[in-house]
Design an enzyme around this catalytic site. Structure first.
Site, PDB file in Angstrom:
ATOM      1  N   MET A  99       0.840  -1.198   0.000  1.00 55.06           N
ATOM      2  CA  MET A  99       0.000   0.000   0.000  1.00 55.06           C
ATOM      3  C   MET A  99       0.877   1.251   0.000  1.00 55.06           C
ATOM      4  SD  MET A  99      -2.958  -1.015   2.766  1.00 55.06           S
ATOM      5  CE  MET A  99      -1.783  -1.367   4.081  1.00 55.06           C
ATOM      6  N   ILE A 157       1.777  -5.285   8.201  1.00 54.35           N
ATOM      7  CA  ILE A 157       3.204  -4.994   8.334  1.00 54.35           C
ATOM      8  C   ILE A 157       3.445  -3.497   8.193  1.00 54.35           C
ATOM      9  CG2 ILE A 157       5.507  -5.416   7.383  1.00 54.35           C
ATOM     10  CD1 ILE A 157       4.451  -8.075   6.318  1.00 54.35           C
ATOM     11  N   GLY A 187       1.237   4.189   4.843  1.00 61.52           N
ATOM     12  CA  GLY A 187       2.081   3.368   3.976  1.00 61.52           C
ATOM     13  C   GLY A 187       2.527   2.065   4.613  1.00 61.52           C
ATOM     14  N   SER A 188       2.267   0.930   3.973  1.00 63.45           N
ATOM     15  CA  SER A 188       2.568  -0.343   4.614  1.00 63.45           C
ATOM     16  C   SER A 188       2.263  -1.509   3.680  1.00 63.45           C
ATOM     17  CB  SER A 188       1.758  -0.467   5.902  1.00 63.45           C
ATOM     18  OG  SER A 188       0.437  -0.005   5.691  1.00 63.45           O
ATOM     19  N   ARG A 189       1.993  -2.695   4.275  1.00 61.49           N
ATOM     20  CA  ARG A 189       1.801  -3.897   3.477  1.00 61.49           C
ATOM     21  C   ARG A 189       0.975  -4.929   4.239  1.00 61.49           C
ATOM     22  NH1 ARG A 189       7.201  -7.175   1.927  1.00 61.49           N
ATOM     23  NH2 ARG A 189       6.473  -9.273   2.398  1.00 61.49           N
TER      24      ARG A 189
END
Length: 228
Positions: A99, A157, A187-189
Site C-alpha cells: 500500500m 506490516i 504506507g505499509s503492506r
C-alpha cells in the site's frame, strides 16, 4: 450515484484527530503566509483522503479469498507463517499487497471465519515492498479458522513511513469476508498466507481492491454453479 459521491468518501473515525491537527496547523500557517497556508490545505485534504473508508461490494460466492488491502501485489512466494501465531511450521503461498500513501488503508478480512489468534510483534521499519519486511518489520498477525477447519493467516506490516498498526478484533471474533478488521497509518503492506494446496489467482503488479478483488479460491469439492 451522485457525482459528489465519486470524489467524497466517508472517513474512518481513526482519521478525525489527524485531520483536525492538520487543519489547526493550516490555520496557523495562514497567519504566517498564504502560500504556506494553501500548502497546509493540500496536506489536510490528503490526510482526509488517506483515512477514507469507502463501502465495498464483496463477492458472496463461498470459498473466495479476497484482498485484505488496496494496493499492488508486490510478492508471491512460499514462506512459513509468523511463528507467534502457533501455526504449523510448513511453508505456504504468501501473497503480499503493498500500500502506498495514496491507497485506502482500511484492512478487510480475506475470508469468513473465527479469529483464533492475534499476535503483535515489534520490529524495524524497512520499506514494506522489500521481502525482508515480512520477517523484520513491526507486524500484527491474525489466524482465521475457516468453516472447513483450515487456517489462513493475514499479517499487517508497518513500512518505512508507517508507525502505527491498528487492529479492531480479538481472538474469538467471528468475521465475515470483507469485514473491516484494522488499518495501518501512512504506507505499509498486508501478507496473506493461503491454506496448503490453494493457488493464487493474481499476479505480481496487479492492482488490488480491498474486500473485492479475489486472490484465490478454496477447493470446496462442490460443483460449479452455471451462470448462463
Amino acid at each position: 450515484m451522485k457525482m459528489l459521491d465519486t470524489f467524497v468518501k466517508p472517513m474512518h473515525p481513526e482519521g478525525i484527530r489527524f485531520v483536525a491537527i492538520f487543519a489547526i496547523v493550516t490555520a496557523i500557517l495562514f497567519l504566517i503566509s498564504s502560500f504556506l497556508g494553501w500548502i497546509g490545505v493540500g496536506l489536510t485534504i490528503w490526510c482526509y483522503y488517506f483515512f477514507r473508508d469507502p463501502e465495498r461490494v464483496t463477492p458472496d460466492r463461498p470459498g473466495l479469498i479476497v484482498s485484505p488491502a488496496d494496493g499492488v501485489v508486490s510478492l508471491i512466494e512460499s514462506a512459513v507463517p509468523p511463528e507467534e501465531l502457533g501455526m504449523a511450521n510448513t511453508p505456504l503461498t504468501r501473497v503480499s499487497v503493498f500500500m502506498s500513501v495514496f491507497n485506502c488503508h482500511v484492512n478487510r478480512t480475506p475470508i469468513a471465519g473465527d479469529v483464533t489468534a492475534v499476535a503483535y510483534r515489534p520490529g524495524k521499519f524497512f520499506n514494506a515492498s522489500l521481502d525482508k519486511a515480512s520477517a523484520d518489520n513491526e507486524r500484527n498477525s491474525l489466524c482465521i479458522r475457516m468453516q472447513d477447519g483450515r487456517d489462513l493467516a493475514v499479517v499487517q506490516i508497518a513500512g518505512l513511513v508507517a508507525r502505527r498498526i491498528v487492529c479492531f478484533v480479538k481472538p474469538g471474533a467471528q468475521m465475515r469476508t470483507g469485514e473491516r478488521f484494522g488499518l495501518i497509518r501512512f504506507g505499509s503492506r498486508l501478507d496473506v498466507y493461503l491454506p496448503d494446496g490453494v493457488a493464487p489467482l493474481v499476479s505480481i503488479g496487479q492492482t488490488m481492491v480491498a474486500g473485492e478483488t479475489v486472490i484465490a479460491e478454496l477447493n470446496t469439492g462442490e460443483d460449479e454453479v452455471s451462470l448462463s
